[in-house]
Design a protein around this motif. Structure first.
Motif, PDB file in Angstrom:
ATOM      1  N   CYS A 114      38.727  56.992  30.165  1.00  0.00           N
ATOM      2  CA  CYS A 114      38.447  58.124  31.055  1.00  0.00           C
ATOM      3  C   CYS A 114      37.072  58.725  30.778  1.00  0.00           C
ATOM      4  O   CYS A 114      36.373  59.144  31.708  1.00  0.00           O
ATOM      5  CB  CYS A 114      39.511  59.208  30.884  1.00  0.00           C
ATOM      6  SG  CYS A 114      41.146  58.784  31.502  1.00  0.00           S
ATOM      7  N   ASN A 120      36.967  61.021  37.242  1.00  0.00           N
ATOM      8  CA  ASN A 120      38.347  60.543  37.258  1.00  0.00           C
ATOM      9  C   ASN A 120      39.012  61.132  38.498  1.00  0.00           C
ATOM     10  O   ASN A 120      38.974  62.354  38.723  1.00  0.00           O
ATOM     11  CB  ASN A 120      39.080  60.973  35.991  1.00  0.00           C
ATOM     12  CG  ASN A 120      38.557  60.244  34.763  1.00  0.00           C
ATOM     13  OD1 ASN A 120      38.616  59.017  34.677  1.00  0.00           O
ATOM     14  ND2 ASN A 120      38.018  60.988  33.807  1.00  0.00           N
ATOM     15  N   ALA A 138      42.905  62.569  31.565  1.00  0.00           N
ATOM     16  CA  ALA A 138      41.626  62.749  32.243  1.00  0.00           C
ATOM     17  C   ALA A 138      41.017  64.099  31.875  1.00  0.00           C
ATOM     18  O   ALA A 138      39.797  64.215  31.680  1.00  0.00           O
ATOM     19  CB  ALA A 138      41.817  62.639  33.754  1.00  0.00           C
TER      20      ALA A 138
END
Length: 261
Positions: A114, A120, A138
């Motif tokens: 991430c 994201n 995330a």
């Protein structure tokens, strides 16, 4: 674990998302073209194809990488994961490179994955009551975030607007402060404070006159109160609604001879 929950039941307590910060994360390196990432098991409503379509609209060149691991408890996992990957590749216009992977990552690997993304992005279109958990990682990564206007992201929509009310480009530019605020509000320290507050609230609501099986009540004068109970009284006295120490009822367990408020 739903900070948006509202309940009139005094024994129901809402908690922040239990984010689990892991360090060190990979340092983000700026790319020549944006890298938009999304991930999750192959279940209906994840909207991976919507991520590709959103990138199509706003970029002439970009990389969309989507990780869809196979799950032992996901029906037809491998077949459906491959199908979703094919759909995403078919939706991409020229200049948009879609990379599909099926790696089951460790927590640290997923956070680093991430942290490598420019953004994201999670554009679910499902209709279920639970909160999405994929966004936890995330958010921990600290990278920009984009989510759809879906009830599964209701805990996040308190902090930031949803796509398409905010574009993918603007999410990249503007969302880091919102992500940082979520990190602070859902930190382990805040979770611990909330948990301790729950214990204190439950203690303050205890009815001292209630007789429970295996106990008996004995009003004690201050001078006869044990040090242990006296300390406990001082800790919780603000919750005892003005009762004086001499009026507090102490219960003794018959078998263990323990005192407690």
């Amino acid at each position: 674990l739903d900070p948006t929950l509202k309940s009139n039941n005094k024994k129901v307590f809402t908690f922040p998302r239990p984010l689990e910060p892991l360090h060190p994360l990979e340092v983000y390196v700026e790319k020549n073209i944006p890298v938009i990432g999304s991930f999750g098991f192959a279940t209906k409503g994840k909207g991976f194809q919507h991520v590709v379509e959103a990138v199509n609209k706003e970029f002439d060149q970009a990389i969309v990488r989507i990780n869809i691991p196979f799950g032992d408890f996901v029906p037809d996992s491998e077949t459906y994961a491959n199908y979703l990957g094919d759909v995403c590749k078919q939706r991409a216009k020229k200049g948009i490179d879609v990379i599909i992977s099926h790696e089951y990552m460790s927590k640290m690997q997923l956070l680093n994955w991430c942290s490598e993304n420019t953004l994201n992005c999670f554009l679910y279109d499902r209709n279920i009551p639970g909160l999405a958990a994929t966004t936890d990682q995330a958010i921990v990564s600290g990278r920009p975030l984009s989510v759809s206007k879906n009830d599964t992201f209701r805990h996040i929509l308190k902090y930031m607007p949803a796509y398409p009310d905010i574009s993918v480009r603007d999410s990249i530019l503007k969302s880091i402060p919102w992500v940082n605020q979520m990190q602070r509000d859902w930190s382990p320290k805040v979770f611990a404070i909330k948990f301790e507050g729950m214990l204190e609230a439950l203690s303050s609501g205890y009815h001292f006159s209630e007789i429970k099986m295996g106990t008996f009540e004995l009003p004690l004068q201050k001078k006869t109160l044990s040090n242990t109970v006296a300390k406990r009284f001082r800790k919780y006295k603000r919750y005892l609604k003005g009762q004086k120490l001499k009026d507090v009822i102490v219960k003794r367990r018959k078998k263990k001879n323990e005192e407690f408020l």
